[in-house]
Design a protein around this motif. Sequence first.
Motif, PDB file in Angstrom:
ATOM      1  N   ALA A 122       0.819  -1.139  -0.023  1.00  0.00           N
ATOM      2  CA  ALA A 122      -0.171   0.114   0.053  1.00  0.00           C
ATOM      3  C   ALA A 122       0.802   1.312   0.083  1.00  0.00           C
ATOM      4  O   ALA A 122       1.949   1.312   0.773  1.00  0.00           O
ATOM      5  CB  ALA A 122      -1.015   0.023   1.327  1.00  0.00           C
ATOM      6  N   LEU A 123       0.598   2.303  -1.099  1.00  0.00           N
ATOM      7  CA  LEU A 123       1.617   3.484  -0.865  1.00  0.00           C
ATOM      8  C   LEU A 123       0.472   4.536  -0.376  1.00  0.00           C
ATOM      9  O   LEU A 123      -0.772   4.571  -0.808  1.00  0.00           O
ATOM     10  CB  LEU A 123       1.717   3.968  -2.514  1.00  0.00           C
ATOM     11  CG  LEU A 123       2.254   2.858  -3.300  1.00  0.00           C
ATOM     12  CD1 LEU A 123       2.532   3.249  -4.881  1.00  0.00           C
ATOM     13  CD2 LEU A 123       3.592   2.517  -2.396  1.00  0.00           C
ATOM     14  N   ARG A 124       0.888   5.537   0.591  1.00  0.00           N
ATOM     15  CA  ARG A 124       0.220   6.589   1.263  1.00  0.00           C
ATOM     16  C   ARG A 124       0.910   7.863   1.024  1.00  0.00           C
ATOM     17  O   ARG A 124       2.345   7.836   0.899  1.00  0.00           O
ATOM     18  CB  ARG A 124       0.042   6.076   2.717  1.00  0.00           C
ATOM     19  CG  ARG A 124      -0.883   4.727   2.867  1.00  0.00           C
ATOM     20  CD  ARG A 124      -0.957   4.539   4.351  1.00  0.00           C
ATOM     21  NE  ARG A 124      -1.530   3.397   4.384  1.00  0.00           N
ATOM     22  CZ  ARG A 124      -2.951   3.179   4.602  1.00  0.00           C
ATOM     23  NH1 ARG A 124      -3.519   4.128   4.460  1.00  0.00           N
ATOM     24  NH2 ARG A 124      -3.391   1.838   4.620  1.00  0.00           N
ATOM     25  N   ASP A 125       0.231   8.990   1.069  1.00  0.00           N
ATOM     26  CA  ASP A 125       0.916  10.111   0.932  1.00  0.00           C
ATOM     27  C   ASP A 125       1.338  10.772   2.331  1.00  0.00           C
ATOM     28  O   ASP A 125       1.176  10.011   3.282  1.00  0.00           O
ATOM     29  CB  ASP A 125      -0.245  11.187   0.291  1.00  0.00           C
ATOM     30  CG  ASP A 125      -1.585  11.125   1.012  1.00  0.00           C
ATOM     31  OD1 ASP A 125      -1.462  11.140   2.256  1.00  0.00           O
ATOM     32  OD2 ASP A 125      -2.593  11.728   0.532  1.00  0.00           O
ATOM     33  N   GLU A 126       1.549  12.075   2.384  1.00  0.00           N
ATOM     34  CA  GLU A 126       2.507  12.697   3.638  1.00  0.00           C
ATOM     35  C   GLU A 126       0.950  12.408   4.759  1.00  0.00           C
ATOM     36  O   GLU A 126       1.510  12.457   5.824  1.00  0.00           O
ATOM     37  CB  GLU A 126       2.621  14.015   3.787  1.00  0.00           C
ATOM     38  CG  GLU A 126       4.042  14.104   2.472  1.00  0.00           C
ATOM     39  CD  GLU A 126       3.611  14.680   1.238  1.00  0.00           C
ATOM     40  OE1 GLU A 126       2.436  14.860   0.851  1.00  0.00           O
ATOM     41  OE2 GLU A 126       4.530  15.350   0.453  1.00  0.00           O
ATOM     42  N   THR A 127      -0.180  12.622   4.472  1.00  0.00           N
ATOM     43  CA  THR A 127      -1.256  12.776   5.408  1.00  0.00           C
ATOM     44  C   THR A 127      -1.699  11.128   5.805  1.00  0.00           C
ATOM     45  O   THR A 127      -2.476  11.007   6.720  1.00  0.00           O
ATOM     46  CB  THR A 127      -2.460  13.397   4.931  1.00  0.00           C
ATOM     47  OG1 THR A 127      -2.926  12.419   3.802  1.00  0.00           O
ATOM     48  CG2 THR A 127      -2.128  14.805   4.401  1.00  0.00           C
TER      49      THR A 127
END
Length: 779
Positions: A122-127
Amino acid sequence: MKPEAPANRSPLPQKLMQGPGGHQNSDVFRVFVQTVRDYAMFLLDTGGLVLTWNAGAERIYGYREDEVVGRPFSILYPSQDIERGRPEQELRSAASEGSYQSEGEQLRKDGSRFRASSVTTALRDETGRLSGFACVTQDISKQSTAEAALHQGEGHYRQLVELSPCAICVLCDNRIVLANRSFQKLLGASRPDDLIGRPPLDLIHPDYHALFTERMRQLWDREEVVAQMDAKLSCLDGSVVDAEVLAAPHVYEGKPATQVTVHDLTTRCRVPQALLETESKYKNLVEKSLVGVYLIQEGQFVYVNPKLAEIFGYQDHEVMSRPVLELVAARDRALVEEQLRRRTEGSVQSLHYTFTGIRKDEHEILVEVHGSRTDYQGKPAVIGTLLDITEKSVLENQLRQSQKMEAVGRLAGGIAHDFNNLLTAIIGYSELLVPQFEVENPVRKDIEEIQRAGKRAANLTRQLLAFSRKQVLQPKVLDLNQVIGELEPMLRRLIGEDIELRTLLGGNLHAVKVDPGQIEQIVMNLAINSRDAMPQGGKLTIETSNVELDDSYSRRHVAVVPGSYVMLAVSDTGCGMDAETQSHIFEPFFTTKEPGKGTGLGLSTVYGIVKQSGGNIWVYSELGKGTVFKIYLPRVEELPGVDEARPQSSSEKTPCVETILVVEDEPIVRNLVRDVLRKEGYVVLEAQRGLEAVEMVARHQGPIHLLLTDVVVPQMGGHKLAGQLTRWRPDLRIVYMSGYTDSAIVHHGLLQAGTTFLQKPFTPEVLLAKVRQALSQNR
């Protein structure tokens, strides 16, 4: 190698590696994943649609990037997995757990399935919001499952690099700052600290320092997007590895860096060599095979191994590109053509049949073919094996012929036995009747005709007994050369002046043990057969020699035991015989002569005598080329003896007053014997069965001088009966009579020493002579 980015360029921002959200990040990711060729790497959006697609994915799945981007990644899963919701479950698991590893079947573009090991991250952004997924897939159909567990808490990039089967390292400030497991293994490091901090040139062979430095300059000067070179690496243990080195710009902890991927070429170099070795082994197996191997396409030999060429008498190159039908006998060409057509068209999967082949020397051979359809250079072909079964077929025919002759022999022996009892009475009573009529009396002439017919019938039964190997032989140790020498004058008169007789008698000929009269009959019958095959004249050759029949000869001839033999060959230059005639010539009553010109028992008699004497007979013949009969008789170590002088008959007739016990279950024979003996003056006691004879002897008070018994009598065999009676009366003489040899007094037709035997059918004169001979013997 440059430790920093050029002054006119700004460092790559770290956020480019945080997910599939930006264009620059996509470029960097694409450069990275294209250096990994053994893994499929692609990105998905949150709904499972494909965003990027590397060369490894194209190789493994068969889809080009433009064919799969924008489509759901579930197209890579079998329908049953889609129905169970496997793709969605993997994404949910990756989203909830950070990454998810799985193994199972996946689909290629062509619909074929393969075993895959996949890691979905899973890839997630800064938030912390889910922005997509990174997928790595390995085809593990032919290799063990690679470690695919991803450790939570590490960045997705480090996880992918650390678990990659490719050797990967990161260079920053001209030092190694990251080395994955494969890179450590390749360089011989037991732990990362053995490599971390080292300058890259420490691991490059000195001969390649200049080339490596130049490639790094070109990379950072943007002359190359990915720098590639073949070089030698210096391992920590001093060994050298041939490798392919690929380098791409990278960012490591906010600093410009270089990501380097290394492929070990040593293993790759070994693969072609292994393939060559495997190919050599298979080629050696085919080339050295003991069976013929072929590849046929469009009716011609595309490949043949040396054995197939040898079977047909050619060299390899003489058969290549030759039409198949040129090696097939004309009568079988339609069969072979049809069989090849059916296999080529795929109407049958494999073939197994036999046909007659033609060797280079024009001799025919029987071959057995096995084969199946295949494809060669994009066209249908037939591949298979071919065996020369000529010798096997000959042996099978010999065995069938031997079994047939054995069965016919048993039938003939049984018929002869029954006829002998009848003929004994016919001949005996007619001989008793003749003296009762005057010479001119018509009745006497009728009785004499009955006599002649009976004797002719008796001669036929003797021939049947000879064929069935149930006649009684009186063998002696003989020199065949002497026998033929004594027969030669009579043979010359027998064959006539228009046939040339030649004898080729071997020197130092070994002795054989046969019945002299029977061996003479063999030579006479074969000479007559040859004479009849040469009505216009020719040559008749009789040959003798010592021979050794070895295991090889025995394997080609049924019933032959290896050893020393004496050969007797009779050959002629007559009309010869075809194969069909040869298969019947030893059968009783088979003849090629006109009706009334032969009984068809001459060669049958020869066959039976040879077999009963422990020998073998073979015939070799071709139409128009004559015939050769070869007889092989076992050699004996004894020396030929001298014939004993026959006792002179006495002119005075001895009075016949002795008592004779006759045991015979056939009434017509028993009555004849009784009448002849009583007429001569003997006292006759008669019994039909063994126990009846025993009781009669027990009751009889007077002497019994002779037991005349059939060999086969009910309740007790003749031999057993004689043994019991001689225990009571030791001076009792014995005469056995029988129509054939299936009995205890003979062994394979050979009389035991001292046995007096009366062969049925017999005349009263012969009966009286045998009785007087037995009574005259000294005990």
